[in-house]
Design a protein around this motif. Sequence first.
Motif, PDB file in Angstrom:
ATOM      1  N   GLY A   1      13.813  -9.719 -14.640  1.00 50.14           N
ATOM      2  CA  GLY A   1      12.568  -9.292 -14.005  1.00 50.14           C
ATOM      3  C   GLY A   1      12.648  -7.881 -13.444  1.00 50.14           C
ATOM      4  N   GLY A   2      13.823  -7.511 -12.949  1.00 48.11           N
ATOM      5  CA  GLY A   2      13.999  -6.154 -12.432  1.00 48.11           C
ATOM      6  C   GLY A   2      13.870  -5.105 -13.522  1.00 48.11           C
ATOM      7  N   ALA A   3      14.316  -5.430 -14.732  1.00 50.61           N
ATOM      8  CA  ALA A   3      14.156  -4.507 -15.860  1.00 50.61           C
ATOM      9  C   ALA A   3      12.683  -4.370 -16.222  1.00 50.61           C
ATOM     10  CB  ALA A   3      14.966  -4.994 -17.069  1.00 50.61           C
ATOM     11  N   LEU A   4      11.969  -5.504 -16.227  1.00 51.85           N
ATOM     12  CA  LEU A   4      10.525  -5.453 -16.502  1.00 51.85           C
ATOM     13  C   LEU A   4       9.782  -4.658 -15.432  1.00 51.85           C
ATOM     14  CD1 LEU A   4      10.012  -9.158 -17.620  1.00 51.85           C
ATOM     15  CD2 LEU A   4       9.835  -7.119 -19.074  1.00 51.85           C
ATOM     16  N   MET A   5      10.140  -4.883 -14.174  1.00 54.44           N
ATOM     17  CA  MET A   5       9.501  -4.147 -13.080  1.00 54.44           C
ATOM     18  C   MET A   5       9.816  -2.649 -13.175  1.00 54.44           C
ATOM     19  SD  MET A   5      10.074  -6.864  -9.996  1.00 54.44           S
ATOM     20  CE  MET A   5       9.254  -5.932  -8.717  1.00 54.44           C
ATOM     21  N   SER A   6      11.035  -2.320 -13.571  1.00 52.63           N
ATOM     22  CA  SER A   6      11.406  -0.906 -13.712  1.00 52.63           C
ATOM     23  C   SER A   6      10.610  -0.235 -14.824  1.00 52.63           C
ATOM     24  CB  SER A   6      12.903  -0.772 -13.978  1.00 52.63           C
ATOM     25  OG  SER A   6      13.635  -1.207 -12.854  1.00 52.63           O
ATOM     26  N   LEU A   7      10.422  -0.951 -15.935  1.00 54.34           N
ATOM     27  CA  LEU A   7       9.596  -0.414 -17.015  1.00 54.34           C
ATOM     28  C   LEU A   7       8.170  -0.160 -16.508  1.00 54.34           C
ATOM     29  CD1 LEU A   7       8.859   0.262 -19.968  1.00 54.34           C
ATOM     30  CD2 LEU A   7       8.510  -2.211 -20.312  1.00 54.34           C
ATOM     31  N   GLY A   8       7.582  -1.153 -15.865  1.00 51.99           N
ATOM     32  CA  GLY A   8       6.220  -1.003 -15.351  1.00 51.99           C
ATOM     33  C   GLY A   8       6.113   0.074 -14.285  1.00 51.99           C
ATOM     34  N   ASP A   9       7.116   0.155 -13.416  1.00 54.77           N
ATOM     35  CA  ASP A   9       7.116   1.168 -12.362  1.00 54.77           C
ATOM     36  C   ASP A   9       7.207   2.569 -12.956  1.00 54.77           C
ATOM     37  OD1 ASP A   9       7.286   1.820  -9.445  1.00 54.77           O
ATOM     38  OD2 ASP A   9       9.207   2.680 -10.095  1.00 54.77           O
ATOM     39  N   THR A  10       7.995   2.717 -14.000  1.00 55.29           N
ATOM     40  CA  THR A  10       8.126   4.020 -14.659  1.00 55.29           C
ATOM     41  C   THR A  10       6.797   4.458 -15.258  1.00 55.29           C
ATOM     42  OG1 THR A  10      10.469   3.653 -15.132  1.00 55.29           O
ATOM     43  CG2 THR A  10       9.319   5.274 -16.496  1.00 55.29           C
ATOM     44  N   ALA A  11       6.179   3.580 -16.048  1.00 55.82           N
ATOM     45  CA  ALA A  11       4.887   3.923 -16.667  1.00 55.82           C
ATOM     46  C   ALA A  11       3.826   4.170 -15.601  1.00 55.82           C
ATOM     47  CB  ALA A  11       4.455   2.811 -17.614  1.00 55.82           C
ATOM     48  N   GLY A  12       3.801   3.318 -14.573  1.00 54.65           N
ATOM     49  CA  GLY A  12       2.808   3.472 -13.502  1.00 54.65           C
ATOM     50  C   GLY A  12       2.998   4.751 -12.706  1.00 54.65           C
ATOM     51  N   ALA A  13       4.246   5.096 -12.420  1.00 48.77           N
ATOM     52  CA  ALA A  13       4.514   6.325 -11.667  1.00 48.77           C
ATOM     53  C   ALA A  13       4.086   7.560 -12.443  1.00 48.77           C
ATOM     54  CB  ALA A  13       5.999   6.412 -11.319  1.00 48.77           C
ATOM     55  N   VAL A  14       4.350   7.577 -13.743  1.00 48.05           N
ATOM     56  CA  VAL A  14       3.933   8.716 -14.572  1.00 48.05           C
ATOM     57  C   VAL A  14       2.407   8.804 -14.587  1.00 48.05           C
ATOM     58  CG1 VAL A  14       3.870   9.645 -16.926  1.00 48.05           C
ATOM     59  CG2 VAL A  14       6.023   8.801 -15.968  1.00 48.05           C
ATOM     60  N   CYS A  15       1.746   7.676 -14.755  1.00 50.31           N
ATOM     61  CA  CYS A  15       0.279   7.664 -14.762  1.00 50.31           C
ATOM     62  C   CYS A  15      -0.268   8.183 -13.426  1.00 50.31           C
ATOM     63  CB  CYS A  15      -0.219   6.249 -15.048  1.00 50.31           C
ATOM     64  SG  CYS A  15      -1.998   6.121 -15.253  1.00 50.31           S
ATOM     65  N   ALA A  16       0.308   7.718 -12.324  1.00 50.06           N
ATOM     66  CA  ALA A  16      -0.136   8.185 -11.001  1.00 50.06           C
ATOM     67  C   ALA A  16       0.087   9.687 -10.864  1.00 50.06           C
ATOM     68  CB  ALA A  16       0.597   7.432  -9.896  1.00 50.06           C
ATOM     69  N   PHE A  17       1.279  10.148 -11.246  1.00 45.85           N
ATOM     70  CA  PHE A  17       1.615  11.571 -11.155  1.00 45.85           C
ATOM     71  C   PHE A  17       0.603  12.434 -11.917  1.00 45.85           C
ATOM     72  CE2 PHE A  17       3.723  15.266 -13.061  1.00 45.85           C
ATOM     73  CZ  PHE A  17       4.075  15.959 -11.918  1.00 45.85           C
ATOM     74  N   LEU A  18       0.213  11.975 -13.091  1.00 45.04           N
ATOM     75  CA  LEU A  18      -0.722  12.743 -13.926  1.00 45.04           C
ATOM     76  C   LEU A  18      -2.155  12.737 -13.373  1.00 45.04           C
ATOM     77  CD1 LEU A  18       0.613  11.708 -17.426  1.00 45.04           C
ATOM     78  CD2 LEU A  18       0.928  13.914 -16.259  1.00 45.04           C
ATOM     79  N   ASN A  19      -2.410  11.931 -12.362  1.00 47.29           N
ATOM     80  CA  ASN A  19      -3.724  11.879 -11.732  1.00 47.29           C
ATOM     81  C   ASN A  19      -3.744  12.535 -10.356  1.00 47.29           C
ATOM     82  OD1 ASN A  19      -5.892  10.236 -13.294  1.00 47.29           O
ATOM     83  ND2 ASN A  19      -3.940   9.222 -13.714  1.00 47.29           N
ATOM     84  N   LEU A  20      -2.687  13.260 -10.014  1.00 44.03           N
ATOM     85  CA  LEU A  20      -2.608  13.936  -8.718  1.00 44.03           C
ATOM     86  C   LEU A  20      -3.295  15.295  -8.751  1.00 44.03           C
ATOM     87  CD1 LEU A  20       1.141  13.330  -7.817  1.00 44.03           C
ATOM     88  CD2 LEU A  20      -0.862  12.196  -6.824  1.00 44.03           C
ATOM     89  N   PRO A  21      -3.747  15.756  -7.585  1.00 46.22           N
ATOM     90  CA  PRO A  21      -4.227  17.145  -7.504  1.00 46.22           C
ATOM     91  C   PRO A  21      -3.058  18.109  -7.731  1.00 46.22           C
ATOM     92  CG  PRO A  21      -4.728  15.921  -5.473  1.00 46.22           C
ATOM     93  CD  PRO A  21      -3.866  15.044  -6.329  1.00 46.22           C
ATOM     94  N   PRO A  22      -3.333  19.339  -8.144  1.00 46.58           N
ATOM     95  CA  PRO A  22      -2.262  20.315  -8.397  1.00 46.58           C
ATOM     96  C   PRO A  22      -1.325  20.470  -7.202  1.00 46.58           C
ATOM     97  CG  PRO A  22      -4.364  21.173  -9.144  1.00 46.58           C
ATOM     98  CD  PRO A  22      -4.662  19.895  -8.397  1.00 46.58           C
ATOM     99  N   GLY A  23      -0.035  20.410  -7.467  1.00 43.11           N
ATOM    100  CA  GLY A  23       0.982  20.627  -6.447  1.00 43.11           C
ATOM    101  C   GLY A  23       1.307  19.421  -5.586  1.00 43.11           C
ATOM    102  N   ALA A  24       0.516  18.356  -5.671  1.00 40.59           N
ATOM    103  CA  ALA A  24       0.742  17.168  -4.847  1.00 40.59           C
ATOM    104  C   ALA A  24       1.883  16.334  -5.422  1.00 40.59           C
ATOM    105  CB  ALA A  24      -0.529  16.334  -4.756  1.00 40.59           C
ATOM    106  N   GLY A  25       2.443  15.491  -4.581  1.00 39.79           N
ATOM    107  CA  GLY A  25       3.465  14.546  -4.987  1.00 39.79           C
ATOM    108  C   GLY A  25       2.970  13.130  -4.739  1.00 39.79           C
ATOM    109  N   THR A  26       3.809  12.164  -5.032  1.00 35.22           N
ATOM    110  CA  THR A  26       3.420  10.773  -4.846  1.00 35.22           C
ATOM    111  C   THR A  26       4.619   9.921  -4.468  1.00 35.22           C
ATOM    112  OG1 THR A  26       2.316   8.875  -5.858  1.00 35.22           O
ATOM    113  CG2 THR A  26       3.672  10.223  -7.303  1.00 35.22           C
ATOM    114  N   THR A  27       4.343   8.827  -3.784  1.00 31.45           N
ATOM    115  CA  THR A  27       5.363   7.831  -3.480  1.00 31.45           C
ATOM    116  C   THR A  27       4.703   6.457  -3.494  1.00 31.45           C
ATOM    117  OG1 THR A  27       7.158   7.227  -1.972  1.00 31.45           O
ATOM    118  CG2 THR A  27       5.096   7.936  -0.955  1.00 31.45           C
ATOM    119  N   THR A  28       5.434   5.470  -3.987  1.00 31.71           N
ATOM    120  CA  THR A  28       4.902   4.112  -4.061  1.00 31.71           C
ATOM    121  C   THR A  28       4.851   3.504  -2.667  1.00 31.71           C
ATOM    122  OG1 THR A  28       5.882   3.845  -6.249  1.00 31.71           O
ATOM    123  CG2 THR A  28       5.209   1.835  -5.111  1.00 31.71           C
TER     124      THR A  28
END
Length: 144
Positions: free
Chosen positions: A57-84
Amino acid sequence: MPDTTGSSEAPTPADLLSQMPFAVRLGVQLQTAQPQETVATLTWTEDLCTAGGALHGGALMSLGDTAGAVCAFLNLPPGAGTTTVESKTNFLRAVRSGSVRAISRPLHAGSTLVVVQTSLSDDKDRLVGQMTQSQLVLPAPTPD
């Protein structure tokens, strides 16, 4: 994640993944990385399994977290960062062979919060799990 400010070119999936050493170590592959949809895969391997040959399950969660983090990052305003700030996963079936595909899409991309939903599917296109992540938007640093 790479700094995309001052550049008119979007980062490539390889550039984005290179900033996530844990995902690289697990074997996550990033197929597409767009603000409206990010797709990543993880191949079943015995060393990522738990009892009975099921992908951990941790491997599945890591896969989902990776894809989700990239998607979130690509939806940020310029120069902003993100944290879960929150991540919830529902596991629906075991994966005992093949690979898993994660498809992440933004549900909300606001000025303070990005919410991403990720579907995890097996090689037969059966839903394996569903994730929802909330990512806090960290404003761009102000110059001194």
